[in-house]
Design a protein around this motif. Structure first.
Motif, PDB file in Angstrom:
ATOM      1  N   LEU A  10      65.784  11.757  36.743  1.00  0.00           N
ATOM      2  CA  LEU A  10      66.399  11.559  35.434  1.00  0.00           C
ATOM      3  C   LEU A  10      65.382  11.669  34.301  1.00  0.00           C
ATOM      4  CD1 LEU A  10      68.725   8.516  36.230  1.00  0.00           C
ATOM      5  CD2 LEU A  10      69.209  10.956  36.439  1.00  0.00           C
ATOM      6  N   ASN A  11      64.206  12.196  34.605  1.00  0.00           N
ATOM      7  CA  ASN A  11      63.147  12.269  33.606  1.00  0.00           C
ATOM      8  C   ASN A  11      63.486  13.215  32.460  1.00  0.00           C
ATOM      9  OD1 ASN A  11      60.731  10.640  34.434  1.00  0.00           O
ATOM     10  ND2 ASN A  11      61.107  11.750  36.339  1.00  0.00           N
ATOM     11  N   ALA A  12      62.987  12.856  31.274  1.00  0.00           N
ATOM     12  CA  ALA A  12      63.094  13.768  30.137  1.00  0.00           C
ATOM     13  C   ALA A  12      62.330  15.050  30.444  1.00  0.00           C
ATOM     14  CB  ALA A  12      62.533  13.106  28.884  1.00  0.00           C
ATOM     15  N   VAL A  13      61.180  14.900  31.100  1.00  0.00           N
ATOM     16  CA  VAL A  13      60.345  16.054  31.466  1.00  0.00           C
ATOM     17  C   VAL A  13      60.275  16.116  32.985  1.00  0.00           C
ATOM     18  CG1 VAL A  13      58.225  17.283  30.883  1.00  0.00           C
ATOM     19  CG2 VAL A  13      58.902  15.286  29.535  1.00  0.00           C
ATOM     20  N   ARG A  14      60.771  17.202  33.571  1.00  0.00           N
ATOM     21  CA  ARG A  14      60.768  17.350  35.023  1.00  0.00           C
ATOM     22  C   ARG A  14      59.581  18.183  35.494  1.00  0.00           C
ATOM     23  NH1 ARG A  14      67.249  18.394  36.324  1.00  0.00           N
ATOM     24  NH2 ARG A  14      67.839  16.187  36.315  1.00  0.00           N
ATOM     25  N   LYS A  15      59.441  18.295  36.808  1.00  0.00           N
ATOM     26  CA  LYS A  15      58.386  19.140  37.372  1.00  0.00           C
ATOM     27  C   LYS A  15      58.557  20.565  36.858  1.00  0.00           C
ATOM     28  CE  LYS A  15      57.933  16.478  41.667  1.00  0.00           C
ATOM     29  NZ  LYS A  15      58.074  16.503  43.144  1.00  0.00           N
ATOM     30  N   GLY A  16      57.434  21.191  36.533  1.00  0.00           N
ATOM     31  CA  GLY A  16      57.491  22.546  36.012  1.00  0.00           C
ATOM     32  C   GLY A  16      57.836  22.615  34.535  1.00  0.00           C
ATOM     33  N   GLU A  17      57.872  21.451  33.877  1.00  0.00           N
ATOM     34  CA  GLU A  17      58.163  21.401  32.443  1.00  0.00           C
ATOM     35  C   GLU A  17      57.060  20.660  31.699  1.00  0.00           C
ATOM     36  OE1 GLU A  17      63.061  21.313  32.509  1.00  0.00           O
ATOM     37  OE2 GLU A  17      61.950  19.447  32.202  1.00  0.00           O
ATOM     38  N   ILE A  18      56.959  20.936  30.416  1.00  0.00           N
ATOM     39  CA  ILE A  18      55.999  20.252  29.552  1.00  0.00           C
ATOM     40  C   ILE A  18      56.722  19.808  28.287  1.00  0.00           C
ATOM     41  CG2 ILE A  18      53.951  20.528  28.094  1.00  0.00           C
ATOM     42  CD1 ILE A  18      52.835  22.449  30.159  1.00  0.00           C
ATOM     43  N   LEU A  19      56.491  18.541  27.901  1.00  0.00           N
ATOM     44  CA  LEU A  19      56.989  18.045  26.626  1.00  0.00           C
ATOM     45  C   LEU A  19      55.852  18.145  25.621  1.00  0.00           C
ATOM     46  CD1 LEU A  19      58.929  16.492  24.703  1.00  0.00           C
ATOM     47  CD2 LEU A  19      57.970  14.375  25.640  1.00  0.00           C
ATOM     48  N   TYR A  20      56.105  18.863  24.543  1.00  0.00           N
ATOM     49  CA  TYR A  20      55.122  18.987  23.468  1.00  0.00           C
ATOM     50  C   TYR A  20      55.471  18.032  22.339  1.00  0.00           C
ATOM     51  CZ  TYR A  20      53.550  23.265  25.761  1.00  0.00           C
ATOM     52  OH  TYR A  20      53.046  24.162  26.676  1.00  0.00           O
ATOM     53  N   GLY A  21      54.453  17.398  21.766  1.00  0.00           N
ATOM     54  CA  GLY A  21      54.655  16.515  20.628  1.00  0.00           C
ATOM     55  C   GLY A  21      53.769  16.952  19.475  1.00  0.00           C
ATOM     56  N   PHE A  22      54.221  16.662  18.258  1.00  0.00           N
ATOM     57  CA  PHE A  22      53.454  17.039  17.067  1.00  0.00           C
ATOM     58  C   PHE A  22      53.596  15.934  16.035  1.00  0.00           C
ATOM     59  CE2 PHE A  22      52.810  19.203  12.988  1.00  0.00           C
ATOM     60  CZ  PHE A  22      51.643  19.910  13.249  1.00  0.00           C
ATOM     61  N   VAL A  23      52.451  15.434  15.540  1.00  0.00           N
ATOM     62  CA  VAL A  23      52.455  14.311  14.602  1.00  0.00           C
ATOM     63  C   VAL A  23      51.685  14.692  13.338  1.00  0.00           C
ATOM     64  CG1 VAL A  23      51.872  11.887  14.249  1.00  0.00           C
ATOM     65  CG2 VAL A  23      52.517  12.686  16.532  1.00  0.00           C
ATOM     66  N   PRO A  24      52.378  14.884  12.215  1.00  0.00           N
ATOM     67  CA  PRO A  24      51.684  15.163  10.953  1.00  0.00           C
ATOM     68  C   PRO A  24      51.317  13.863  10.249  1.00  0.00           C
ATOM     69  CG  PRO A  24      54.030  15.368  10.625  1.00  0.00           C
ATOM     70  CD  PRO A  24      53.829  14.999  12.080  1.00  0.00           C
ATOM     71  N   VAL A  25      50.339  13.932   9.363  1.00  0.00           N
ATOM     72  CA  VAL A  25      49.901  12.762   8.607  1.00  0.00           C
ATOM     73  C   VAL A  25      50.420  12.893   7.181  1.00  0.00           C
ATOM     74  CG1 VAL A  25      47.900  11.508   7.718  1.00  0.00           C
ATOM     75  CG2 VAL A  25      47.845  12.484  10.023  1.00  0.00           C
ATOM     76  N   GLY A  26      51.121  11.865   6.716  1.00  0.00           N
ATOM     77  CA  GLY A  26      51.681  11.902   5.365  1.00  0.00           C
ATOM     78  C   GLY A  26      53.170  11.631   5.385  1.00  0.00           C
ATOM     79  N   THR A  27      53.818  11.810   4.251  1.00  0.00           N
ATOM     80  CA  THR A  27      55.242  11.551   4.102  1.00  0.00           C
ATOM     81  C   THR A  27      56.008  12.869   4.096  1.00  0.00           C
ATOM     82  OG1 THR A  27      54.787   9.574   2.801  1.00  0.00           O
ATOM     83  CG2 THR A  27      57.004  10.483   2.668  1.00  0.00           C
ATOM     84  N   PHE A  28      56.968  12.988   5.015  1.00  0.00           N
ATOM     85  CA  PHE A  28      57.727  14.229   5.153  1.00  0.00           C
ATOM     86  C   PHE A  28      59.222  13.940   5.066  1.00  0.00           C
ATOM     87  CE2 PHE A  28      53.613  14.965   6.895  1.00  0.00           C
ATOM     88  CZ  PHE A  28      53.295  16.250   6.489  1.00  0.00           C
ATOM     89  N   ASN A  29      59.996  14.979   4.805  1.00  0.00           N
ATOM     90  CA  ASN A  29      61.440  14.840   4.611  1.00  0.00           C
ATOM     91  C   ASN A  29      62.177  15.189   5.894  1.00  0.00           C
ATOM     92  OD1 ASN A  29      64.061  14.782   3.769  1.00  0.00           O
ATOM     93  ND2 ASN A  29      63.901  16.478   2.334  1.00  0.00           N
TER      94      ASN A  29
END
Length: 247
Positions: free
Chosen positions: A120-139
């Motif tokens: 039931l994982n969000a990311v299964r075998k053979g998959e990659i979850l990418y994340g991106f975090v900017p610094v500052g205030t965004f809309n």
């Protein structure tokens, strides 16, 4: 929270299994194929990408905070980057990745029931979850589209350019809800969605992005880039580069 949530999921799945619910075993992974034109284009693009210079004095504190958030989610940070904004400002940011099987803030949601593996994982075998975090205030009141992933698997010679990203919290919730729905457990989608909503609340929106990509097993060269709205302005982020190993 993570332990109690995993136990709750296990109870739901176990109950359905004992009542005769069907659980489908994972399918065998296809043999590696020759690189496609899209994969070769992705490889070429990744090789040509260069980290962009940043103003160290203005990004250290922000990047440290961004790294801390990614590490809290067990996402390995990539190189920091900078965004050029249409209001003539610069915004720092950092991307990262986590390979499956895993679910940020929860852990591994793989269960063995009646001789079958339930993932039931969000990311299964053979998959990659990418994340991106900017610094500052965004809309984030409108569309969260704009950020993308380019990747190339050096073991299978497969890859792609322009894999879309969305809000990180929403990405996690949608993925696990979809996994539960695939098991055919009646009503389980609602239980999981309510539980994951609390987890998603712990992930700030404010420009934070996520995307799950089916890369296959192997060493994956990756770049996260694209645009995020900043008020009336738009920031174009140069690539945050990294390497991830998918199981």
């Amino acid at each position: 929270m993570a332990r109690s949530f995993r136990l709750a999921l296990a109870s739901v799945v176990a109950s359905a299994a004992l009542l005769g619910g069907a659980i489908v075993a994972p399918s065998a992974q296809a043999a590696p194929s020759a690189p496609t034109a899209e994969a070769l284009a992705a490889k070429t693009a990744l090789e040509n990408l260069k980290p962009q210079p940043t103003d160290a004095a203005s990004v250290i504190d922000g990047i440290a905070a961004a790294n801390k958030l990614l590490e809290t989610l067990k996402i390995t940070p990539f190189t920091p980057t900078v965004g050029a904004c249409t209001d003539f400002t610069l915004a720092s940011a950092v991307g990262g990745a986590i390979a499956g099987p895993n679910t940020p803030l929860v852990g591994d949601l793989t269960f063995s029931l009646l001789g079958k593996e339930v993932d039931l994982n969000a990311v299964r075998k053979g998959e990659i979850l990418y994340g991106f975090v900017p610094v500052g205030t965004f809309n984030d009141t409108g569309s969260k589209k704009g950020m993308q992933v380019a990747w190339f698997n050096v073991n299978t010679f497969q890859g792609s350019i322009g894999e879309p990203m969305d809000g990180l919290g929403e990405t996690i919730v949608k993925a696990v809800t979809k996994r539960v729905a695939e098991t055919g457990i009646p009503g389980a989608e609602i239980l999981v969605k309510d539980g994951l909503a609390k987890i998603a609340d712990a992930v700030p929106s404010n420009g934070v992005r996520g995307g799950i990509v089916e890369t296959g097993s192997g060493t994956v060269l990756s770049a996260i880039y694209g645009t995020i709205k900043k008020g009336d302005a738009t920031c174009f982020f140069f690539p945050s580069l990294g390497i991830a190993t998918a199981k």
